[in-house]
Design a protein around this motif. Structure first.
Motif, mmCIF file in Angstrom:
data_model
loop_
_atom_site.group_PDB
_atom_site.id
_atom_site.type_symbol
_atom_site.label_atom_id
_atom_site.label_comp_id
_atom_site.label_asym_id
_atom_site.label_seq_id
_atom_site.Cartn_x
_atom_site.Cartn_y
_atom_site.Cartn_z
ATOM 1 N N SER A 233 15.124 -13.192 -31.302
ATOM 2 C CA SER A 233 16.539 -12.966 -31.018
ATOM 3 C C SER A 233 17.123 -14.024 -30.092
ATOM 4 C CB SER A 233 16.737 -11.573 -30.406
ATOM 5 O OG SER A 233 15.986 -11.452 -29.207
ATOM 6 N N THR A 234 16.271 -14.590 -29.222
ATOM 7 C CA THR A 234 16.766 -15.594 -28.270
ATOM 8 C C THR A 234 17.195 -16.882 -28.949
ATOM 9 O OG1 THR A 234 14.447 -16.184 -27.886
ATOM 10 C CG2 THR A 234 15.477 -14.727 -26.276
ATOM 11 N N SER A 235 16.770 -17.070 -30.212
ATOM 12 C CA SER A 235 17.141 -18.303 -30.920
ATOM 13 C C SER A 235 18.440 -18.144 -31.704
ATOM 14 C CB SER A 235 16.015 -18.727 -31.871
ATOM 15 O OG SER A 235 15.856 -17.768 -32.910
ATOM 16 N N LEU A 236 18.994 -16.938 -31.738
ATOM 17 C CA LEU A 236 20.242 -16.704 -32.467
ATOM 18 C C LEU A 236 21.418 -17.388 -31.772
ATOM 19 C CD1 LEU A 236 19.882 -12.906 -33.342
ATOM 20 C CD2 LEU A 236 19.712 -14.832 -34.936
ATOM 21 N N LYS A 237 22.399 -17.776 -32.585
ATOM 22 C CA LYS A 237 23.618 -18.395 -32.069
ATOM 23 C C LYS A 237 24.824 -17.641 -32.618
ATOM 24 C CE LYS A 237 21.654 -23.061 -31.745
ATOM 25 N NZ LYS A 237 20.286 -22.644 -32.111
ATOM 26 N N VAL A 238 25.947 -17.793 -31.941
ATOM 27 C CA VAL A 238 27.178 -17.149 -32.388
ATOM 28 C C VAL A 238 27.511 -17.626 -33.805
ATOM 29 C CG1 VAL A 238 29.661 -16.920 -31.991
ATOM 30 C CG2 VAL A 238 28.082 -16.859 -30.057
ATOM 31 N N GLY A 239 27.797 -16.683 -34.697
ATOM 32 C CA GLY A 239 28.116 -17.022 -36.082
ATOM 33 C C GLY A 239 26.958 -16.859 -37.039
ATOM 34 N N ASP A 240 25.731 -16.720 -36.517
ATOM 35 C CA ASP A 240 24.573 -16.508 -37.390
ATOM 36 C C ASP A 240 24.698 -15.170 -38.112
ATOM 37 O OD1 ASP A 240 23.413 -18.877 -36.751
ATOM 38 O OD2 ASP A 240 21.955 -18.068 -35.332
ATOM 39 N N LEU A 241 24.198 -15.134 -39.346
ATOM 40 C CA LEU A 241 24.208 -13.894 -40.128
ATOM 41 C C LEU A 241 22.871 -13.194 -39.970
ATOM 42 C CD1 LEU A 241 25.878 -15.158 -43.441
ATOM 43 C CD2 LEU A 241 26.968 -14.063 -41.471
ATOM 44 N N ILE A 242 22.901 -11.861 -39.801
ATOM 45 C CA ILE A 242 21.665 -11.107 -39.615
ATOM 46 C C ILE A 242 21.687 -9.845 -40.469
ATOM 47 C CG2 ILE A 242 21.154 -11.932 -37.282
ATOM 48 C CD1 ILE A 242 22.395 -9.338 -36.203
ATOM 49 N N LEU A 243 20.495 -9.346 -40.749
ATOM 50 C CA LEU A 243 20.319 -8.086 -41.459
ATOM 51 C C LEU A 243 19.628 -7.114 -40.499
ATOM 52 C CD1 LEU A 243 20.266 -6.477 -44.224
ATOM 53 C CD2 LEU A 243 17.924 -7.353 -44.475
ATOM 54 N N VAL A 250 19.485 -3.705 -32.664
ATOM 55 C CA VAL A 250 20.471 -4.761 -32.916
ATOM 56 C C VAL A 250 20.142 -5.892 -31.953
ATOM 57 C CG1 VAL A 250 22.912 -5.363 -32.867
ATOM 58 C CG2 VAL A 250 22.209 -3.082 -33.603
ATOM 59 N N PRO A 251 19.801 -7.090 -32.462
ATOM 60 C CA PRO A 251 19.283 -8.141 -31.589
ATOM 61 C C PRO A 251 20.304 -8.712 -30.610
ATOM 62 C CG PRO A 251 19.568 -8.963 -33.814
ATOM 63 C CD PRO A 251 19.802 -7.496 -33.877
ATOM 64 N N MET A 252 21.548 -8.859 -31.033
ATOM 65 C CA MET A 252 22.613 -9.392 -30.178
ATOM 66 C C MET A 252 23.919 -8.698 -30.557
ATOM 67 S SD MET A 252 21.581 -11.778 -28.018
ATOM 68 C CE MET A 252 20.023 -12.657 -27.734
ATOM 69 N N ASP A 253 24.945 -8.844 -29.735
ATOM 70 C CA ASP A 253 26.251 -8.284 -30.089
ATOM 71 C C ASP A 253 26.701 -8.895 -31.418
ATOM 72 O OD1 ASP A 253 26.022 -7.138 -27.649
ATOM 73 O OD2 ASP A 253 27.785 -8.062 -26.752
ATOM 74 N N CYS A 254 27.225 -8.064 -32.311
ATOM 75 C CA CYS A 254 27.613 -8.586 -33.620
ATOM 76 C C CYS A 254 28.720 -7.726 -34.236
ATOM 77 C CB CYS A 254 26.411 -8.649 -34.560
ATOM 78 S SG CYS A 254 25.566 -7.078 -34.779
ATOM 79 N N LYS A 255 29.243 -8.176 -35.363
ATOM 80 C CA LYS A 255 30.308 -7.481 -36.081
ATOM 81 C C LYS A 255 29.853 -7.268 -37.514
ATOM 82 C CE LYS A 255 35.326 -7.677 -36.757
ATOM 83 N NZ LYS A 255 36.542 -8.488 -36.516
ATOM 84 N N ILE A 256 30.051 -6.030 -38.015
ATOM 85 C CA ILE A 256 29.561 -5.675 -39.353
ATOM 86 C C ILE A 256 30.403 -6.352 -40.439
ATOM 87 C CG2 ILE A 256 29.166 -3.784 -40.977
ATOM 88 C CD1 ILE A 256 28.682 -1.945 -38.632
ATOM 89 N N LEU A 257 29.713 -7.031 -41.353
ATOM 90 C CA LEU A 257 30.359 -7.640 -42.519
ATOM 91 C C LEU A 257 30.201 -6.768 -43.763
ATOM 92 C CD1 LEU A 257 29.177 -11.342 -42.147
ATOM 93 C CD2 LEU A 257 31.479 -10.478 -41.742
ATOM 94 N N LYS A 295 24.765 -5.831 -42.797
ATOM 95 C CA LYS A 295 24.763 -7.273 -42.586
ATOM 96 C C LYS A 295 25.884 -7.571 -41.591
ATOM 97 C CE LYS A 295 23.063 -8.407 -47.221
ATOM 98 N NZ LYS A 295 23.365 -9.100 -48.495
ATOM 99 N N ALA A 296 25.592 -8.444 -40.649
ATOM 100 C CA ALA A 296 26.572 -8.703 -39.589
ATOM 101 C C ALA A 296 26.479 -10.149 -39.148
ATOM 102 C CB ALA A 296 26.314 -7.769 -38.411
ATOM 103 N N TYR A 297 27.517 -10.595 -38.446
ATOM 104 C CA TYR A 297 27.428 -11.930 -37.844
ATOM 105 C C TYR A 297 27.463 -11.790 -36.326
ATOM 106 C CZ TYR A 297 32.518 -12.111 -36.955
ATOM 107 O OH TYR A 297 33.787 -11.869 -36.503
ATOM 108 N N VAL A 298 26.721 -12.650 -35.678
ATOM 109 C CA VAL A 298 26.542 -12.589 -34.222
ATOM 110 C C VAL A 298 27.825 -13.023 -33.526
ATOM 111 C CG1 VAL A 298 25.217 -13.484 -32.271
ATOM 112 C CG2 VAL A 298 24.066 -12.992 -34.443
#
Length: 706
Positions: A233-243, A250-257, A295-298
């Motif tokens: 999770s520490t390697s995630l960046k803003v805008g990355d897509l996650i499942l 939830v690894p980081m704050d994100c918004k559901i797509l 599916k969400a983006y960070v």
């Protein structure tokens, strides 16, 4: 100015924190906060010194900066990593000495002074490597700590025994076991103290979800084929897509797509009931997906996440010094020199006027040194504050500073805003009416939406949500006027206003409506909305009344609506139709009468929240309201308001109990040791236990009914 936040290891008492605090101020740092519980250090760097220089200086004081990898300050390798390892090592050599001292018979070879010296030297070396180094550093910085007393007491016993050995009269000077036992038992006491203090941080640690959890990252190749692979999770960046799948964090704050989910956000809100989430909803890093797949983006990583900000807020609050701690800090700063003087007086009086021999007088003086406990006074307040803030955070109550936690004990009245605070703020349009023949239905809705979409008020948001249109008006200028509403000018120069009755009182006498729309000084229509009470509001008001706390409804809404809400909830006093300036004046007047808490959520509540003795905001409030408040309720409602009040009161009670014990212990223990009723050995054991008593009493706050 650069804000620096570090984790510093090795601080064990208030004097340690004072040493680091004084050093940072000498280096020109501003807004210095040092909390020895947890080791959190923060300050503003003004450019006079570099971070590397300051970190190196802290290392020189005997502490270690561990939270800034960029500094790369090498840690000096030590044979022993903690007090438990030191205790076990010293115990091996001390047991033969101690047993030979207390057994009814003596083991012959252990009576040999050279054997006793050989057994004591390893203990003394390990003891001086820790206590001696720490004592010298603290004396060098002008803030002598408890280790000065321990080092001096052990050295006096060891030196006196060594002197007897050198002059050939060991049988009269044999106190090697005293030196070894003092150091061993103090290591045991320090280890127990560390474990106890660590327990006070338990609630906060539960919030700190591991930063290195695995996340399912989504990526696409050149043919737009989807690939999912695990990453930290520490390697995630803003805008990355996650499942995120069922049962995962939830690894980081994100918004559901895509997808729906049932979320457990208890780590943030204290509420175990799952919360349903759908597309475009935001998820908080650290929450758990109980059912569903999304599916969400960070949207935020690292220190920008909600969890990091909460932890940062709580740690800063722990580093704050509430008023009750100031006296204890002042006494702690002069405690060690005072004990040294008392020890010297004890030795002199016992030798000169007590008709005791040199050895007895010295043992009593040493007992005074090792039984005195400045840490108890320094630990009394921070330990209780740490547990109180930790329990509050775990239950969705965030205190921005420790002062607020303490001030809660005095609150006599609570002032509530109405809309969004006592009510849900989830409005629906119930009725509307056009008053101008020049405006049709669609045009009226278009004007209302175009104005209210910029509003931070719940009523405005509700209108914008229900009447959303695609061809909104493009404004040349628009602003939200506190307590009135929205004002705007379009590109053709037409002026529009959407607001309360105050903006329409020159046009009609009907003040029952929620929102009035005006164009070019002509009232073109009004809109009515309905709100519902929060389900927990009545229970909260009743709980306050049970504590003899007066409740007041202070709102900008119409008197009839406020009276109806107050009657349903049983609120004592109603003050309606107030502007933000009038709210501010009322709260100031209430403060003058008695300590007052203000609960609000809107932009128009911000001045009053800042003015109140304690300002309390809801987590779904406007950012201005949250910034103005000292306390934030994270469970989207009032449910934990009684808990916050109760925790404030009982944390203060715990602090008073701790301080009473700390002062009583030293006031009683020092004279008892001076009069010879306690040996240095027993004194060292009792001193170690004194801090444990404080920590255990503080930890009770985790389960105490408040």
């Amino acid at each position: 100015m650069e804000k620096v936040s570090w984790k510093v290891e090795g601080m064990s008492c208030t004097n340690c924190a004072l040493t680091v605090h004084k050093y940072l101020e000498e280096k020109g740092a501003n807004n210095v906060k040092v909390n020895f519980i947890g080791g959190d250090v923060s300050f503003d760097l003004n450019g006079k010194s570099t971070k590397k220089d300051i970190a190196t200086g802290i290392e020189g004081l005997g502490y270690h900066v561990v939270s800034d990898e960029k500094l790369a300050i090498p840690r000096k390798k030590r044979l022993f990593k903690n007090h438990f390892q030191r205790f076990v090592f010293c115990l091996i050599f001390t047991i033969p000495l101690f047993l030979n001292h207390i057994l009814p018979f003596h083991i012959h070879f252990l009576m040999n002074p050279y054997v006793q010296l050989a057994l004591t030297i390893p203990v003394y070396i390990v003891g001086m490597d820790f206590f001696g180094r720490s004592a010298i550093r603290s004396l060098w910085k002008g803030i002598p700590n408890m280790n000065v007393l321990i080092a001096l007491g052990a050295t006096a016993a060891f030196g006196y025994s060594l002197y007897g050995l050198i002059i050939g009269q060991s049988e009269k000077y044999m106190f090697f076991e005293t030196a070894a036992t003092i150091l061993t038992l103090v290591f045991l006491g320090n280890w127990l103290e560390d474990k106890s203090v660590e327990t006070t941080q338990a609630a906060l640690r539960k919030l700190a979800v591991s930063q290195k959890i695995m996340a399912n990252m989504i990526a696409y190749d050149d043919q737009h084929n989807e690939h999912i692979f695990p990453v930290e999770s520490t390697s995630l960046k803003v805008g990355d897509l996650i499942l995120v799948k069922t049962g995962e964090h939830v690894p980081m704050d994100c918004k559901i797509l895509w997808g729906d989910a049932s979320m457990n956000e208890s780590i943030i809100t204290g509420e175990s009931a799952p919360v349903d989430k759908k597309m475009n909803d935001r998820l908080i890093g650290g929450s758990i997906l109980e059912s569903g797949t999304i599916k969400a983006y960070v949207t935020a990583v690292g220190e920008d996440t909600v969890m990091s900000n909460i932890l940062k807020m709580v740690k800063e609050a722990q580093a704050e010094k509430p008023p009750v701690q100031q006296l204890a800090d002042q006494i702690s700063a002069v405690f060690v020199p005072s004990v040294l003087i008392i020890s010297l007086i004890t030795f002199t009086l016992n030798l000169s006027y007590g008709h005791h021999d040199f050895a007895t007088s010295l043992m009593r003086a040493i007992a005074v040194l090792v039984i005195a406990c400045p840490c108890a006074m320094g630990l009394a307040t921070p330990a209780a504050i740490a547990v109180g803030l930790g329990r509050a955070a775990k239950n969705g109550v965030l205190f921005k500073n420790a002062k607020s936690l303490e001030i809660f004990k005095n609150i006599k009245q609570v002032v509530f805003d109405k809309t969004g605070t006592l009510t849900t703020g989830q409005f629906t349009i119930t009725e509307y009416k056009l008053l101008s023949s020049d405006i049709d239905d669609n045009a009226f809705k278009r004007i209302a939406y175009s104005l209210e979409r910029y509003s931070n008020h719940p009523v405005g948001k509700a209108i914008a949500k229900e009447w959303k249109v695609k061809d909104e008006i493009s404004w040349a200028s628009i602003e939200e006027v506190k307590g009135l509403g929205m004002k705007a000018t379009d590109k053709e120069g037409n002026n529009y206003v959407a607001g309360s009755f105050k903006v329409a009182e020159n046009y009609l006498n009907d003040h029952q409506r929620s929102v009035y729309i005006i164009k070019n000084n002509e009232l073109i229509g009004w809109i009515d909305v309905a709100d519902e009470l929060r389900p927990e509001a009545k229970q909260v008001v009743s709980a306050l009344h049970a504590r003899n706390i007066t409740t007041i409804l202070l709102s900008g809404d119409k008197k009839e609506k406020c009276d109806a809400v107050a009657k349903q909830l049983g609120i004592d006093e109603v003050i309606a139709e107030q502007t933000p300036a009038q709210k501010l004046e009322k709260v100031a007047a209430f403060n003058a009468e008695a300590p007052t808490a203000m609960v609000g959520d809107g932009i128009n509540d911000a001045p009053a929240l800042a003015k109140a003795t304690v300002g309390i905001s809801l987590s779904d409030a406007t950012q201005v309201a949250m910034q103005s408040a000292q306390v934030v309720l994270m469970n989207h409602g009032l449910k934990n308001l009684p808990l916050s009040l109760g925790l404030g009161k009982h944390t203060y009670v715990t602090i008073k109990q701790n301080l009473f014990w700390a002062f009583a212990y030293n006031i009683v223990a020092i004279p008892v040791a001076a009069l010879g009723f306690l040996s240095p050995t027993f004194g060292a054991l009792v001193m170690g236990m004194s801090d444990v008593v404080l920590a255990v009493n503080s930890v009770r706050l985790n389960w105490k009914k408040v």
